[in-house]
Design a protein around this motif. Structure first.
Motif, PDB file in Angstrom:
ATOM      1  N   ASP A 146       0.823  -1.211   0.000  1.00 28.78           N
ATOM      2  CA  ASP A 146       0.000   0.000   0.000  1.00 28.78           C
ATOM      3  C   ASP A 146       0.853   1.256   0.000  1.00 28.78           C
ATOM      4  N   ASN A 147       1.989   1.205   0.665  1.00 30.71           N
ATOM      5  CA  ASN A 147       2.878   2.356   0.740  1.00 30.71           C
ATOM      6  C   ASN A 147       3.778   2.385  -0.495  1.00 30.71           C
ATOM      7  N   GLN A 150       7.516   1.876   0.219  1.00 31.31           N
ATOM      8  CA  GLN A 150       7.825   0.480   0.495  1.00 31.31           C
ATOM      9  C   GLN A 150       7.782  -0.352  -0.777  1.00 31.31           C
TER      10      GLN A 150
END
Length: 229
Positions: A146-147, A150
């Protein structure tokens, strides 16, 4: 009653109407021939004119029925794969994939979501209205974070299905040459959903060629809960 059922009713009625009208047009043709044999040319002309009107109406009704049938097909879906998820560690998942032909496979993904990608062949409108479904080859399933930061730095996991050999997967580029006249386009379609422990998901292909993914009711409720809820 869903939209497919609502569309099916007028399509059936229009098909019956078209058949009746075309039958009446045939009757007018036979009557016109009889009047021609009896040298009643004026009466024969009247029957021919009525036959042409009925023929036009019959073709119009048949065309509308075919159009409605096509739109119903566009809203129907073909199952692609069922996915059952189990968490191993935070952001690491074991997935069991089940295909419509009964084949299964277990894979491991890292991330917060799963993403399924497919290569889809879409037909031109005449073939779609005739009932030809789009063809697809499942290309890959991958983990997605989601990030975004990341996503750029964390471990990426991708499972390639281009050589999986499943019975329901098609090597479109080899089997269907680019010059095949009714092929509209060949494109990629992808879809992703959040992963939850014990989640069950269904991935389908619409007649328009778009992939859609849906969690079952219990999974949908868990997706809406905070982590650990």
């Amino acid at each position: 009653m869903n939209w497919n059922e609502l569309l099916r009713l007028p399509a059936t009625m229009l098909t019956i109407l078209a058949a009746v009208v075309l039958l009446l047009a045939l009757v007018q043709l036979l009557a016109a021939r009889q009047h021609v044999h009896r040298r009643r040319h004026l009466a024969a002309s009247g029957h021919v004119l009525l036959m042409l009107v009925l023929l036009a109406l019959g073709l119009l009704a048949g065309g509308l029925a075919a159009s409605l049938r096509g739109y119903r097909f566009l809203s129907e879906e073909m199952p692609v794969v069922q996915i059952d998820a189990r968490i191993l560690t935070p952001q690491r998942w074991a997935l069991i994939l089940s295909w419509p032909d009964g084949a299964t496979r277990q894979v491991t993904l890292a991330g917060d979501d799963f993403q399924v990608d497919a290569i889809v062949l879409k037909w031109k409108l005449p073939a779609v209205l005739a009932g030809f479904p789009p063809l697809y080859r499942l290309d890959r399933i991958s983990g997605r974070y989601d990030n975004a930061q990341q996503e750029m730095t964390a471990q990426r996991t991708v499972v390639d299905f281009s050589q999986a050999g499943q019975g329901d997967l098609l090597n479109l580029r080899k089997q269907l040459p680019s010059w095949l006249p009714e092929v509209d386009t060949l494109f990629g379609s992808g879809v992703f959903l959040p992963l939850v422990d014990g989640g069950h998901y269904s991935v389908s292909l619409m007649r328009s060629g778009a992939l859609v993914a849906r969690p079952d009711e219990a999974t949908q409720q868990r997706i809406g809960q905070p982590l650990g809820g």
